[in-house]
Design a protein around this motif. Structure first.
Motif, PDB file in Angstrom:
ATOM      1  N   TRP A 145      -2.701  39.086 -52.726  1.00 43.60           N
ATOM      2  CA  TRP A 145      -1.613  39.647 -51.918  1.00 43.60           C
ATOM      3  C   TRP A 145      -2.093  40.425 -50.704  1.00 43.60           C
ATOM      4  N   PRO A 146      -3.247  41.130 -50.733  1.00 48.29           N
ATOM      5  CA  PRO A 146      -3.646  41.849 -49.516  1.00 48.29           C
ATOM      6  C   PRO A 146      -3.924  40.908 -48.333  1.00 48.29           C
ATOM      7  N   GLU A 147      -4.512  39.755 -48.620  1.00 49.46           N
ATOM      8  CA  GLU A 147      -4.794  38.799 -47.557  1.00 49.46           C
ATOM      9  C   GLU A 147      -3.505  38.315 -46.898  1.00 49.46           C
ATOM     10  N   LEU A 148      -2.488  38.039 -47.716  1.00 55.86           N
ATOM     11  CA  LEU A 148      -1.216  37.570 -47.176  1.00 55.86           C
ATOM     12  C   LEU A 148      -0.499  38.675 -46.403  1.00 55.86           C
ATOM     13  N   VAL A 149      -0.525  39.878 -46.904  1.00 59.55           N
ATOM     14  CA  VAL A 149       0.146  40.992 -46.217  1.00 59.55           C
ATOM     15  C   VAL A 149      -0.496  41.245 -44.851  1.00 59.55           C
ATOM     16  N   VAL A 150      -1.823  41.233 -44.797  1.00 56.83           N
ATOM     17  CA  VAL A 150      -2.515  41.428 -43.515  1.00 56.83           C
ATOM     18  C   VAL A 150      -2.171  40.293 -42.559  1.00 56.83           C
ATOM     19  N   ALA A 151      -2.162  39.059 -43.059  1.00 59.77           N
ATOM     20  CA  ALA A 151      -1.841  37.911 -42.214  1.00 59.77           C
ATOM     21  C   ALA A 151      -0.413  37.998 -41.672  1.00 59.77           C
ATOM     22  N   LEU A 152       0.529  38.383 -42.511  1.00 59.74           N
ATOM     23  CA  LEU A 152       1.921  38.537 -42.057  1.00 59.74           C
ATOM     24  C   LEU A 152       2.061  39.670 -41.054  1.00 59.74           C
ATOM     25  N   LEU A 153       1.353  40.748 -41.266  1.00 55.66           N
ATOM     26  CA  LEU A 153       1.381  41.867 -40.332  1.00 55.66           C
ATOM     27  C   LEU A 153       0.837  41.455 -38.958  1.00 55.66           C
ATOM     28  N   LEU A 154      -0.278  40.738 -38.944  1.00 57.52           N
ATOM     29  CA  LEU A 154      -0.862  40.286 -37.677  1.00 57.52           C
ATOM     30  C   LEU A 154       0.042  39.275 -36.984  1.00 57.52           C
ATOM     31  N   PHE A 155       0.687  38.409 -37.756  1.00 60.26           N
ATOM     32  CA  PHE A 155       1.643  37.466 -37.188  1.00 60.26           C
ATOM     33  C   PHE A 155       2.804  38.215 -36.532  1.00 60.26           C
ATOM     34  N   GLY A 156       3.329  39.222 -37.207  1.00 59.96           N
ATOM     35  CA  GLY A 156       4.408  40.033 -36.645  1.00 59.96           C
ATOM     36  C   GLY A 156       3.985  40.767 -35.387  1.00 59.96           C
ATOM     37  N   LEU A 157       2.772  41.305 -35.384  1.00 59.91           N
ATOM     38  CA  LEU A 157       2.263  41.971 -34.180  1.00 59.91           C
ATOM     39  C   LEU A 157       2.135  40.995 -33.016  1.00 59.91           C
ATOM     40  N   GLY A 158       1.780  39.755 -33.314  1.00 60.00           N
ATOM     41  CA  GLY A 158       1.699  38.735 -32.268  1.00 60.00           C
ATOM     42  C   GLY A 158       3.056  38.439 -31.655  1.00 60.00           C
ATOM     43  N   LEU A 159       4.090  38.387 -32.492  1.00 58.08           N
ATOM     44  CA  LEU A 159       5.447  38.186 -31.968  1.00 58.08           C
ATOM     45  C   LEU A 159       5.872  39.354 -31.086  1.00 58.08           C
ATOM     46  N   VAL A 160       5.550  40.557 -31.518  1.00 59.69           N
ATOM     47  CA  VAL A 160       5.884  41.738 -30.721  1.00 59.69           C
ATOM     48  C   VAL A 160       5.129  41.715 -29.394  1.00 59.69           C
ATOM     49  N   ALA A 161       3.865  41.291 -29.417  1.00 61.28           N
ATOM     50  CA  ALA A 161       3.078  41.200 -28.182  1.00 61.28           C
ATOM     51  C   ALA A 161       3.714  40.225 -27.203  1.00 61.28           C
ATOM     52  N   ASP A 162       4.203  39.100 -27.704  1.00 57.05           N
ATOM     53  CA  ASP A 162       4.884  38.127 -26.840  1.00 57.05           C
ATOM     54  C   ASP A 162       6.123  38.737 -26.193  1.00 57.05           C
ATOM     55  N   LEU A 163       6.953  39.355 -27.018  1.00 53.76           N
ATOM     56  CA  LEU A 163       8.193  39.931 -26.499  1.00 53.76           C
ATOM     57  C   LEU A 163       7.927  41.059 -25.511  1.00 53.76           C
ATOM     58  N   LEU A 164       6.984  41.911 -25.825  1.00 54.19           N
ATOM     59  CA  LEU A 164       6.676  43.032 -24.929  1.00 54.19           C
ATOM     60  C   LEU A 164       6.084  42.564 -23.608  1.00 54.19           C
ATOM     61  N   ALA A 165       5.150  41.634 -23.664  1.00 51.21           N
ATOM     62  CA  ALA A 165       4.489  41.188 -22.440  1.00 51.21           C
ATOM     63  C   ALA A 165       5.482  40.551 -21.477  1.00 51.21           C
ATOM     64  N   LEU A 166       6.331  39.687 -21.975  1.00 57.61           N
ATOM     65  CA  LEU A 166       7.302  39.037 -21.099  1.00 57.61           C
ATOM     66  C   LEU A 166       8.425  39.988 -20.709  1.00 57.61           C
ATOM     67  N   GLY A 167       8.891  40.772 -21.659  1.00 57.21           N
ATOM     68  CA  GLY A 167      10.002  41.675 -21.381  1.00 57.21           C
ATOM     69  C   GLY A 167       9.646  42.768 -20.395  1.00 57.21           C
ATOM     70  N   ILE A 200       0.770  31.712 -36.692  1.00 56.35           N
ATOM     71  CA  ILE A 200       1.454  31.296 -37.923  1.00 56.35           C
ATOM     72  C   ILE A 200       0.454  30.746 -38.938  1.00 56.35           C
ATOM     73  N   TRP A 201      -0.708  30.285 -38.476  1.00 61.04           N
ATOM     74  CA  TRP A 201      -1.717  29.741 -39.387  1.00 61.04           C
ATOM     75  C   TRP A 201      -2.321  30.819 -40.285  1.00 61.04           C
ATOM     76  N   LEU A 202      -2.277  32.067 -39.853  1.00 63.07           N
ATOM     77  CA  LEU A 202      -2.840  33.135 -40.691  1.00 63.07           C
ATOM     78  C   LEU A 202      -2.091  33.264 -42.026  1.00 63.07           C
ATOM     79  N   PRO A 203      -0.759  33.399 -42.034  1.00 59.90           N
ATOM     80  CA  PRO A 203      -0.065  33.468 -43.325  1.00 59.90           C
ATOM     81  C   PRO A 203      -0.137  32.157 -44.113  1.00 59.90           C
ATOM     82  N   VAL A 204      -0.210  31.019 -43.422  1.00 54.25           N
ATOM     83  CA  VAL A 204      -0.333  29.750 -44.142  1.00 54.25           C
ATOM     84  C   VAL A 204      -1.653  29.720 -44.910  1.00 54.25           C
ATOM     85  N   GLY A 205      -2.726  30.178 -44.274  1.00 50.31           N
ATOM     86  CA  GLY A 205      -4.009  30.274 -44.969  1.00 50.31           C
ATOM     87  C   GLY A 205      -3.950  31.253 -46.132  1.00 50.31           C
TER      88      GLY A 205
END
Length: 182
Positions: A53-75, A34-39
């Motif tokens: 805007w490119p920095e924020l979009v990349v940060a939000l994309l990486l944050f979203g991928l991290g959430l997906v990684a959590d869900l996939l790994a546990l699921g 979550i610190w990536l989009p905050v930065g």
């Protein structure tokens, strides 16, 4: 006297906030990606939307991928072993108890050992409790074995997710440095 903040100071603040994502991905109770989009938002305040805007979009994309990684790994770990839906909740409670040293079985381990054994123990207890009547009436011993295997799978999923999030955090910091210094 009002001193305006320089652009360099904002850049260093944004970078520092994004660097907080790295320990956050390694230590389970700290906020991570979550610190990536905050930065990125700090950088937008400094230079404006048109430039940052490119920095924020990349940060939000990486944050979203991290959430997906959590869900996939546990699921995937839980689905593969036909675990109950409560095993991940048990692992979460075990993680909290383990990190804070509240598990009576781990008084010597400290937070790192608690972060590894707590989720395993939590998933084991919950899975054993949920499967009171194992298939073919094999008894508590088989139910306990199944709970231990599910607990190991949940811990393995957590470790894989943490590794993926660490890579994403490093990628986010490098992308911020590269995109913001153009």
């Amino acid at each position: 006297m009002n001193v305006p903040l320089s652009l360099d100071l904002f850049w260093w603040m944004a970078l520092f906030v994004q660097l907080l994502a790295i320990p956050g991905t390694l230590l389970p109770l700290l906020p991570g990606l979550i610190w990536l989009p905050v930065g990125g938002l700090i950088w937008i305040v400094a230079v404006g939307w048109q430039q940052a805007w490119p920095e924020l979009v990349v940060a939000l994309l990486l944050f979203g991928l991290g959430l997906v990684a959590d869900l996939l790994a546990l699921g995937l770990a839980s689905m593969r072993l036909k675990a109950s839906r409560w095993s991940a909740a048990g692992a979460g409670v075990g993680l909290l108890l383990g990190v804070f040293g509240l598990l009576p079985a781990l008084p010597f381990g400290g937070p790192l050992l608690g972060a590894l054994f707590g989720p395993w123990l939590g998933a084991l207890v919950v899975e054993t409790w949920v499967k009171k009547k194992p298939p073919l009436n094999l008894g508590w011993l088989e139910s306990l074995r199944q709970g231990a295997v599910v607990g190991l799978a949940v811990v393995a999923g957590l470790l894989v997710s943490r590794l993926a999030q660490l890579v994403l955090a490093l990628l986010g910091v490098v992308a911020f440095i590269g995109l913001s210094s153009r």
